[in-house]
Scaffold this motif. Structure first.
Motif, PDB file in Angstrom:
ATOM      1  N   ILE A   1      -1.852   0.010   8.484  1.00  0.00           N
ATOM      2  CA  ILE A   1      -2.392   1.371   8.296  1.00  0.00           C
ATOM      3  C   ILE A   1      -3.365   1.375   7.108  1.00  0.00           C
ATOM      4  O   ILE A   1      -4.445   1.979   7.171  1.00  0.00           O
ATOM      5  CB  ILE A   1      -1.247   2.380   8.091  1.00  0.00           C
ATOM      6  CG1 ILE A   1      -0.578   2.578   9.443  1.00  0.00           C
ATOM      7  CG2 ILE A   1      -1.758   3.716   7.555  1.00  0.00           C
ATOM      8  CD1 ILE A   1       0.648   3.404   9.436  1.00  0.00           C
ATOM      9  N   ALA A   2      -3.006   0.636   6.062  1.00  0.00           N
ATOM     10  CA  ALA A   2      -3.905   0.559   4.889  1.00  0.00           C
ATOM     11  C   ALA A   2      -5.209  -0.141   5.280  1.00  0.00           C
ATOM     12  O   ALA A   2      -6.290   0.223   4.784  1.00  0.00           O
ATOM     13  CB  ALA A   2      -3.219  -0.197   3.766  1.00  0.00           C
ATOM     14  N   ILE A   3      -5.114  -1.122   6.165  1.00  0.00           N
ATOM     15  CA  ILE A   3      -6.330  -1.834   6.584  1.00  0.00           C
ATOM     16  C   ILE A   3      -7.209  -0.895   7.441  1.00  0.00           C
ATOM     17  O   ILE A   3      -8.434  -0.853   7.278  1.00  0.00           O
ATOM     18  CB  ILE A   3      -5.957  -3.134   7.336  1.00  0.00           C
ATOM     19  CG1 ILE A   3      -5.315  -4.121   6.343  1.00  0.00           C
ATOM     20  CG2 ILE A   3      -7.177  -3.763   8.012  1.00  0.00           C
ATOM     21  CD1 ILE A   3      -4.661  -5.338   6.968  1.00  0.00           C
TER      22      ILE A   3
ATOM     23  N   PRO B   1       0.822  -1.218   0.000  1.00  0.00           N
ATOM     24  CA  PRO B   1       0.000   0.000   0.000  1.00  0.00           C
ATOM     25  C   PRO B   1       0.850   1.260   0.000  1.00  0.00           C
ATOM     26  O   PRO B   1       1.933   1.274   0.580  1.00  0.00           O
ATOM     27  CB  PRO B   1      -0.792  -0.103   1.296  1.00  0.00           C
ATOM     28  CG  PRO B   1      -0.292  -1.258   2.024  1.00  0.00           C
ATOM     29  CD  PRO B   1       0.731  -1.974   1.227  1.00  0.00           C
ATOM     30  N   TYR B   2       0.309   2.262  -0.631  1.00  0.00           N
ATOM     31  CA  TYR B   2       1.033   3.537  -0.728  1.00  0.00           C
ATOM     32  C   TYR B   2       0.674   4.412   0.463  1.00  0.00           C
ATOM     33  O   TYR B   2      -0.497   4.603   0.778  1.00  0.00           O
ATOM     34  CB  TYR B   2       0.653   4.254  -2.027  1.00  0.00           C
ATOM     35  CG  TYR B   2       1.502   5.469  -2.282  1.00  0.00           C
ATOM     36  CD1 TYR B   2       2.697   5.349  -2.959  1.00  0.00           C
ATOM     37  CD2 TYR B   2       1.127   6.722  -1.801  1.00  0.00           C
ATOM     38  CE1 TYR B   2       3.511   6.460  -3.167  1.00  0.00           C
ATOM     39  CE2 TYR B   2       1.932   7.819  -1.998  1.00  0.00           C
ATOM     40  CZ  TYR B   2       3.120   7.684  -2.691  1.00  0.00           C
ATOM     41  OH  TYR B   2       3.922   8.788  -2.877  1.00  0.00           O
ATOM     42  N   LEU B   3       1.679   4.922   1.153  1.00  0.00           N
ATOM     43  CA  LEU B   3       1.410   5.920   2.193  1.00  0.00           C
ATOM     44  C   LEU B   3       1.878   7.270   1.670  1.00  0.00           C
ATOM     45  O   LEU B   3       2.953   7.380   1.085  1.00  0.00           O
ATOM     46  CB  LEU B   3       2.146   5.572   3.485  1.00  0.00           C
ATOM     47  CG  LEU B   3       1.733   4.283   4.211  1.00  0.00           C
ATOM     48  CD1 LEU B   3       2.263   4.272   5.628  1.00  0.00           C
ATOM     49  CD2 LEU B   3       0.227   4.070   4.245  1.00  0.00           C
ATOM     50  N   PHE B   4       1.037   8.272   1.882  1.00  0.00           N
ATOM     51  CA  PHE B   4       1.370   9.608   1.381  1.00  0.00           C
ATOM     52  C   PHE B   4       2.275  10.324   2.374  1.00  0.00           C
ATOM     53  O   PHE B   4       2.256  10.023   3.580  1.00  0.00           O
ATOM     54  CB  PHE B   4       0.089  10.429   1.185  1.00  0.00           C
ATOM     55  CG  PHE B   4      -0.746   9.906   0.067  1.00  0.00           C
ATOM     56  CD1 PHE B   4      -0.562  10.369  -1.228  1.00  0.00           C
ATOM     57  CD2 PHE B   4      -1.694   8.932   0.295  1.00  0.00           C
ATOM     58  CE1 PHE B   4      -1.316   9.875  -2.265  1.00  0.00           C
ATOM     59  CE2 PHE B   4      -2.458   8.428  -0.733  1.00  0.00           C
ATOM     60  CZ  PHE B   4      -2.266   8.900  -2.018  1.00  0.00           C
TER      61      PHE B   4
ATOM     62  N   VAL C   1       5.358  10.027   8.228  1.00  0.00           N
ATOM     63  CA  VAL C   1       5.915   8.863   7.537  1.00  0.00           C
ATOM     64  C   VAL C   1       6.692   9.397   6.337  1.00  0.00           C
ATOM     65  O   VAL C   1       6.276  10.358   5.722  1.00  0.00           O
ATOM     66  CB  VAL C   1       4.821   7.869   7.069  1.00  0.00           C
ATOM     67  CG1 VAL C   1       4.107   7.276   8.230  1.00  0.00           C
ATOM     68  CG2 VAL C   1       3.850   8.519   6.117  1.00  0.00           C
ATOM     69  N   GLY C   2       7.823   8.796   6.035  1.00  0.00           N
ATOM     70  CA  GLY C   2       8.631   9.285   4.896  1.00  0.00           C
ATOM     71  C   GLY C   2       7.886   9.059   3.600  1.00  0.00           C
ATOM     72  O   GLY C   2       6.777   8.488   3.594  1.00  0.00           O
ATOM     73  N   GLU C   3       8.497   9.479   2.495  1.00  0.00           N
ATOM     74  CA  GLU C   3       7.891   9.273   1.184  1.00  0.00           C
ATOM     75  C   GLU C   3       7.605   7.786   1.001  1.00  0.00           C
ATOM     76  O   GLU C   3       8.455   6.958   1.275  1.00  0.00           O
ATOM     77  CB  GLU C   3       8.882   9.764   0.118  1.00  0.00           C
ATOM     78  CG  GLU C   3       8.252   9.903  -1.240  1.00  0.00           C
ATOM     79  CD  GLU C   3       9.312  10.210  -2.285  1.00  0.00           C
ATOM     80  OE1 GLU C   3      10.374  10.729  -1.939  1.00  0.00           O
ATOM     81  OE2 GLU C   3       9.042   9.879  -3.459  1.00  0.00           O
ATOM     82  N   ARG C   4       6.411   7.447   0.565  1.00  0.00           N
ATOM     83  CA  ARG C   4       5.908   6.077   0.392  1.00  0.00           C
ATOM     84  C   ARG C   4       5.875   5.299   1.702  1.00  0.00           C
ATOM     85  O   ARG C   4       5.738   4.085   1.713  1.00  0.00           O
ATOM     86  CB  ARG C   4       6.758   5.286  -0.615  1.00  0.00           C
ATOM     87  CG  ARG C   4       6.882   5.923  -1.962  1.00  0.00           C
ATOM     88  CD  ARG C   4       7.702   5.081  -2.885  1.00  0.00           C
ATOM     89  NE  ARG C   4       6.901   3.964  -3.375  1.00  0.00           N
ATOM     90  CZ  ARG C   4       6.186   3.986  -4.475  1.00  0.00           C
ATOM     91  NH1 ARG C   4       6.186   5.030  -5.196  1.00  0.00           N
ATOM     92  NH2 ARG C   4       5.464   2.971  -4.847  1.00  0.00           N
ATOM     93  N   GLY C   5       6.048   5.986   2.830  1.00  0.00           N
ATOM     94  CA  GLY C   5       5.977   5.300   4.119  1.00  0.00           C
ATOM     95  C   GLY C   5       7.189   4.440   4.408  1.00  0.00           C
ATOM     96  O   GLY C   5       7.106   3.437   5.120  1.00  0.00           O
ATOM     97  N   THR C   6       8.351   4.853   3.852  1.00  0.00           N
ATOM     98  CA  THR C   6       9.539   4.001   3.995  1.00  0.00           C
ATOM     99  C   THR C   6      10.052   3.915   5.429  1.00  0.00           C
ATOM    100  O   THR C   6      10.831   3.028   5.755  1.00  0.00           O
ATOM    101  CB  THR C   6      10.692   4.513   3.105  1.00  0.00           C
ATOM    102  OG1 THR C   6      10.678   5.927   3.151  1.00  0.00           O
ATOM    103  CG2 THR C   6      10.556   4.033   1.678  1.00  0.00           C
TER     104      THR C   6
END
Ligand SMILES: Nc1ncnc2c1ncn2[C@@H]1O[C@H](COP(=O)(O)OP(=O)(O)OP(=O)(O)O)[C@@H](O)[C@H]1O
Length: 593
Positions: A491-493, A429-432, A476-481
């Motif tokens: 988090i996506a769930i 999943p993508y985190l912004f 969260v860093g770019e893409r949630g790294t």
């Protein structure tokens, strides 16, 4: 034809100005007039000073002083005011264009992104947009200043001495003809240059996105070579552009040299024959110097404007891309609403699909998921599982057969409605960029803090979030790294729980996780699946044993259907895949001494 194309591009560029057009042109022309008049005004100053030096007439000297004073006021007050006027219009227009581009990017279909490199899109929205802005500000102003200088100087010269002015006019027309001839090849080179710059950004994007792989495989030299090759292509185009511009400038220089030299020789002869006064000769030479600058700069302006138009054309291409439609028309005539089967929430019947290439991807796939069921989609890599998911998400319309959601054909819904009805949890999943809290409430920004925390708790994420320094406010860093794969999944769930859609589409989330993370993610998924209809892609068959129904895909067709036990008993494709996987897992199990 070519000039017509440039005119069309110019007109389209101007159309973005909308109501600001008047303010922009008043500012631009006002500023250009101030700039262009300096050379002409200074020629009068020179004339009056030379006259004063010959006749010692104070009134003539005062005229020169007045002109110098007026020029000073114009340059310090009027010019900055006009400049502010048009720069403001340009900045506001560029904000509008950026918004338009951003909005269009959000509405483009999935197929657009799957068939293009993100680097090219980034290049269009940065490099090419910058070129567009330069057309509004620098290049148009240069052209207007040059034209005004030319027209103004020639007019004054005609009044002073029509014969010298006529020579200059002929040379001016010749210069313009030559410069227009160069415009087409320069445009061709600029088009290529901008496309190659896009390619360079693609290589850069590859480096950033694939850094880990590059490091792991020590591919630094390979990617650097690729970048170097692309860079070489860009440099070659830049050199060609430079050559053409240089050649054009040389021709302009020659014309300029001829006209200035000719003017000086003829002028001095006329002065020696008392055909012209010293002041007038001085003024003509000064005017000629201004005109010389116009000729000298004409080549680079033609080159720059073609370069800018090439950039603008790439932005226009993006704006003209066809947006995703509001809804797809029902593909199959059988997909009418009368046929709705209320208890079937997801259905695919004889669906045919390809990505526009020769290879058919789905060739008559049929499956259905009843209300509240958990259905699993399994099959070898490339068998079409993700494609099925993309069709249910409305990313592509099927090319044949029927898809129904909640008993109604796909065409019944707007695409936005389909996405409202479904929650999708992808493999990664993508985190912004933002806080964890922002990411959880991404789809529902208005939910209360308590609702957000409840969702995180249900997704088994609350505990690890509270252990982070800033809890829900942790960036969260770019893409949630900065988070682990399992944490990102939870988090996506939580995000999907807040969305509360009746249909759940899962791309097996746990295949890349360690045992503990897998346990937590599986627990979170169980909460999410409760009271929902779920279709999940499973790569590891051990995770689908509990599914109500399993569909086994092979080469774009559903080959088998049934529960885990039924499929094992069938001794078909599923049983074979299951045995293969169990064997592999057994082989890779660590040996404990
Ligand atoms: N955007 C695309 N454009 C062209 N072909 C595509 C595209 N996406 C997938 N394909 C092709 O479609 C076929 C099915 O791909 P799909 O991703 O649906 O398979 P899958 O069963 O989900 O595979 P995996 O388990 O490896 O993810 C493959 O041959 C793939 O190369």
């Amino acid at each position: 034809m070519f000039l017509r194309q440039s005119y069309r591009e110019f007109k389209r560029l101007m159309s973005f100005m909308q109501l600001r057009r008047k303010r922009y042109f008043i500012g631009l022309i006002g500023d250009s007039l101030s700039n262009a008049s300096i050379a002409i005004l200074m020629s009068f100053v020179i004339q009056y000073l030379l006259e004063f030096s010959v006749h010692r007439d104070q009134a003539v000297l005062m005229k020169a002083v007045w002109i110098v004073g007026g020029t000073f006021v114009m340059l310090s007050v009027l010019s900055p005011f006009f400049s502010y006027m048009y720069h403001r219009s340009v900045k506001q227009t560029m904000v509008d264009i950026r918004l338009l581009v951003f909005e269009r990017l959000g509405r483009l279909p999935q197929s657009y992104y799957e068939s293009r490199h993100s680097g090219d899109i980034v290049s269009r929205t940065t490099n090419d947009m910058h070129l567009m802005e330069q057309t509004f500000t620098e290049h148009l102003k240069s052209i207007i200043v040059e034209c005004l200088t030319l027209v103004g100087s020639l007019t004054v010269m005609f009044v002073l001495d029509w014969r010298l002015a006529l020579v200059l006019l002929v040379l001016g027309v010749l210069s313009i003809l030559i410069n227009t001839r160069f415009a087409r090849p320069l445009r061709k080179i600029s088009d290529r240059f901008q496309a190659q710059t896009g390619g360079l950004t693609e290589r850069l994007a590859d480096l950033l996105a694939g850094l880990q792989v590059i490091k792991m495989f020590s591919l630094h030299r390979t990617v650097t070579k690729r970048f170097h090759d692309r860079n070489g292509e860009v440099t070659a185009s830049a050199m060609k552009q430079g050559n053409q511009t240089g050649l054009l400038e040389a021709v302009n220089f020659l014309i300029n040299f001829m006209s200035l030299g000719g003017m000086l020789v003829v002028g001095i002869i006329m002065y020696s024959q008392s055909m012209i006064e010293l002041g007038v000769l001085g003024q003509i030479i000064q005017l000629q110097t201004g005109v010389s600058m116009v000729f000298l700069q004409l080549g680079s302006i033609v080159s720059l404007i073609q370069h800018s138009f090439a950039g603008a054309a790439r932005v226009f291409e993006l704006l003209d891309e066809r947006a995703e439609p509001d809804r797809y028309s029902s593909v199959s005539p059988q997909g009418s609403e009368q046929e709705a089967i209320p208890s079937t929430e997801l259905e695919m019947s004889d669906v045919i699909f390809d990505y526009g290439t020769a290879a058919g991807i789905l060739s008559g796939s049929t499956l259905s998921v009843q209300k509240g069921q958990v259905a699993a989609l399994v099959g070898a890599s490339g068998s079409g599982k993700s494609t099925v998911m993309k069709l249910f998400l409305g990313f592509y319309p099927p090319k044949g057969g029927t898809i129904r959601i909640l008993g109604k054909p796909l065409g019944h819904y707007k695409l936005s409605e389909i996405r409202e009805l479904t929650a999708y949890v992808p493999q990664d999943p993508y985190l912004f960029h933002g806080t964890i809290g922002d990411n959880i409430r991404f789809g529902k920004p208005d939910v209360t803090d308590q609702d957000m925390k409840d969702a995180a708790t249900a997704a088994y994420a609350h505990e690890f979030i509270m252990e982070l320094t800033d809890g829900y406010d942790t960036m969260v860093g770019e893409r949630g790294t900065s988070l682990s794969g399992g944490q990102r999944q939870r988090i996506a769930i939580a995000r999907a729980l807040l969305k509360n859609a009746p249909i759940l589409l899962l791309d097996e989330a746990t295949s890349a996780l360690d045992a503990e993370s897998e346990f937590w993610v599986q627990s979170a998924l169980h909460t999410l699946m409760k009271n929902r209809t779920t279709l999940m892609i499973a790569h590891r068959l051990s995770t689908v044993e509990q599914a109500d129904v399993i569909y086994v895909m092979e080469q774009g067709v559903v080959k088998e259907k049934g529960s885990h036990q039924q499929l094992l008993a069938k001794e078909g494709l599923y049983a074979k895949l299951y045995r293969q996987q169990s064997h592999k897992e057994h082989e890779t199990e660590p040996v404990i001494a």
